[in-house]
Write a protein that holds these residues in place. Structure first.
Motif, PDB file in Angstrom:
ATOM      1  N   LEU A  30       0.827  -1.187  -0.015  1.00  0.00           N
ATOM      2  CA  LEU A  30      -0.072  -0.034   0.050  1.00  0.00           C
ATOM      3  C   LEU A  30       0.775   1.231  -0.038  1.00  0.00           C
ATOM      4  O   LEU A  30       1.475   1.614   1.012  1.00  0.00           O
ATOM      5  CB  LEU A  30      -1.125  -0.068   1.214  1.00  0.00           C
ATOM      6  N   SER A  31       0.980   1.991  -1.003  1.00  0.00           N
ATOM      7  CA  SER A  31       1.939   2.871  -1.286  1.00  0.00           C
ATOM      8  C   SER A  31       1.767   4.384  -1.023  1.00  0.00           C
ATOM      9  O   SER A  31       2.059   5.046  -1.806  1.00  0.00           O
ATOM     10  CB  SER A  31       2.654   2.736  -2.796  1.00  0.00           C
ATOM     11  N   GLY A  32       1.070   4.624  -0.154  1.00  0.00           N
ATOM     12  CA  GLY A  32       0.961   5.895   0.474  1.00  0.00           C
ATOM     13  C   GLY A  32      -0.500   6.514   0.230  1.00  0.00           C
ATOM     14  O   GLY A  32      -1.214   6.102  -0.657  1.00  0.00           O
ATOM     15  N   ASP A  33      -0.796   7.656   0.821  1.00  0.00           N
ATOM     16  CA  ASP A  33      -2.016   8.308   0.923  1.00  0.00           C
ATOM     17  C   ASP A  33      -3.207   7.385   1.203  1.00  0.00           C
ATOM     18  O   ASP A  33      -4.352   7.220   0.582  1.00  0.00           O
ATOM     19  CB  ASP A  33      -2.485   9.019  -0.509  1.00  0.00           C
ATOM     20  N   LEU A  34      -2.834   6.731   2.204  1.00  0.00           N
ATOM     21  CA  LEU A  34      -4.077   5.459   2.763  1.00  0.00           C
ATOM     22  C   LEU A  34      -4.822   6.314   3.004  1.00  0.00           C
ATOM     23  O   LEU A  34      -6.135   5.849   2.621  1.00  0.00           O
ATOM     24  CB  LEU A  34      -3.325   4.896   3.790  1.00  0.00           C
ATOM     25  N   THR A  35      -4.703   7.509   3.872  1.00  0.00           N
ATOM     26  CA  THR A  35      -6.094   8.076   4.345  1.00  0.00           C
ATOM     27  C   THR A  35      -6.209   9.598   3.488  1.00  0.00           C
ATOM     28  O   THR A  35      -4.984  10.008   3.013  1.00  0.00           O
ATOM     29  CB  THR A  35      -6.039   8.344   5.913  1.00  0.00           C
TER      30      THR A  35
END
Length: 287
Positions: A46-51
């Motif tokens: 999961l490569s970022g800006d999860l939220t």
């Protein structure tokens, strides 16, 4: 070896919507599509800006969703995240020098592959960051394994896309520092990024770089220069389908596939009448 990548889920853009939030539904659909495939990846990044807002509540919702994921997964932060809160909710996430960056060793023998997952988060900054501490860690990791095929994962692509409102300046210090760190390291097969919300392919210091499109809605492809004083009604975000990618390391070759998720008609299946064509295609390999 198959590595899946999901990026820019932006959970929490509509915090009042809860489980019915547009972005969260898209994330759930993407993960469901990935897990329904007959060949499963060995790892998910999961490569970022999860939220969208870095809140503990949003990370908890993501954690709850990922608890049912049978694929091992790792996370790195993007500019909409909060590194500190992310690490509180995901305390098992590896770190180095205070950053959410780490090395992974996958496979054995000719299938051996190293992943270097990098942290390009900077509080309060939309664009990327890659300070001297992070660059020194990357350099050390690359110099320690010069003969092991390696793939880098980073949220921010260190390139200019020509979508002006999303782009860094061409010579930002963090980009120059990143380029200095990877220059001359021939073991790097590819750089994989997110952030742009669009597919993109380029080259950084002779290394191929790809951007996986977002789970959240897409950035519109408009290459016109932008005057921030003139609201010209151009599209900036479109509800294109969400995506994930599959990166395959096999027979000393690294390839990436980009998969949209949605509903559309299947126009052909491998039925009996297709067998002669398939047999002919396979026979060509023996010539």
């Amino acid at each position: 070896m198959i590595i899946a990548q999901i990026t820019d889920t932006h959970v929490g853009f509509e915090p009042e919507a809860g489980e019915n939030e547009f972005n969260f539904v898209r994330f759930r659909n993407v993960l469901g599509h990935l897990l329904s495939q007959p060949v499963q990846p060995d790892l998910l990044i999961l490569s970022g800006d999860l939220t969208d807002n870095g809140s503990a509540e949003c990370y908890a919702r993501i954690r709850d969703l990922m608890n049912d994921c049978p694929i091992p997964y790792e996370i790195i932060p993007g500019n909409h995240d909060s590194r500190d809160v992310m690490l509180e909710v995901f305390p098992e996430c590896p770190t180095a020098d205070g950053f959410a960056q780490f090395a992974l060793e996958l496979g054995e023998g000719e299938e051996r592959l190293r992943l270097l997952c990098l942290d390009s988060f900077e509080p309060g900054r939309h664009g990327g960051a890659f300070c001297e501490v992070r660059a020194a860690w990357l350099t050390k990791e690359l110099e320690a394994h010069p003969d092991t095929p390696t793939v880098l994962f980073i949220h921010h692509p260190p390139v200019v896309s020509s979508i002006e409102w999303m782009d860094p300046k061409p010579h930002e210090p963090w980009m120059l520092r990143f380029r200095d760190a990877v220059r001359g390291h021939s073991q790097i097969l590819s750089i994989q990024a997110g952030h742009l919300h669009r597919p993109l392919h380029s080259v950084v210091e002779g290394i191929p770089i790809s951007v996986t499109p977002a789970v959240a809605p897409a950035v519109a492809l408009d290459l016109r220069p932008m005057d921030t004083d003139v609201a010209d009604h151009r599209p900036i975000v479109d509800a294109e389908p969400p995506f994930y990618s599959l990166h395959i390391w096999r027979n000393s070759t690294f390839v990436s596939h980009f998969q949209p998720v949605g509903q559309w008609q299947t126009l052909a299946r491998f039925e009996e009448h297709i067998k002669p064509m398939m047999k002919g295609l396979f026979a060509e390999r023996e010539e």
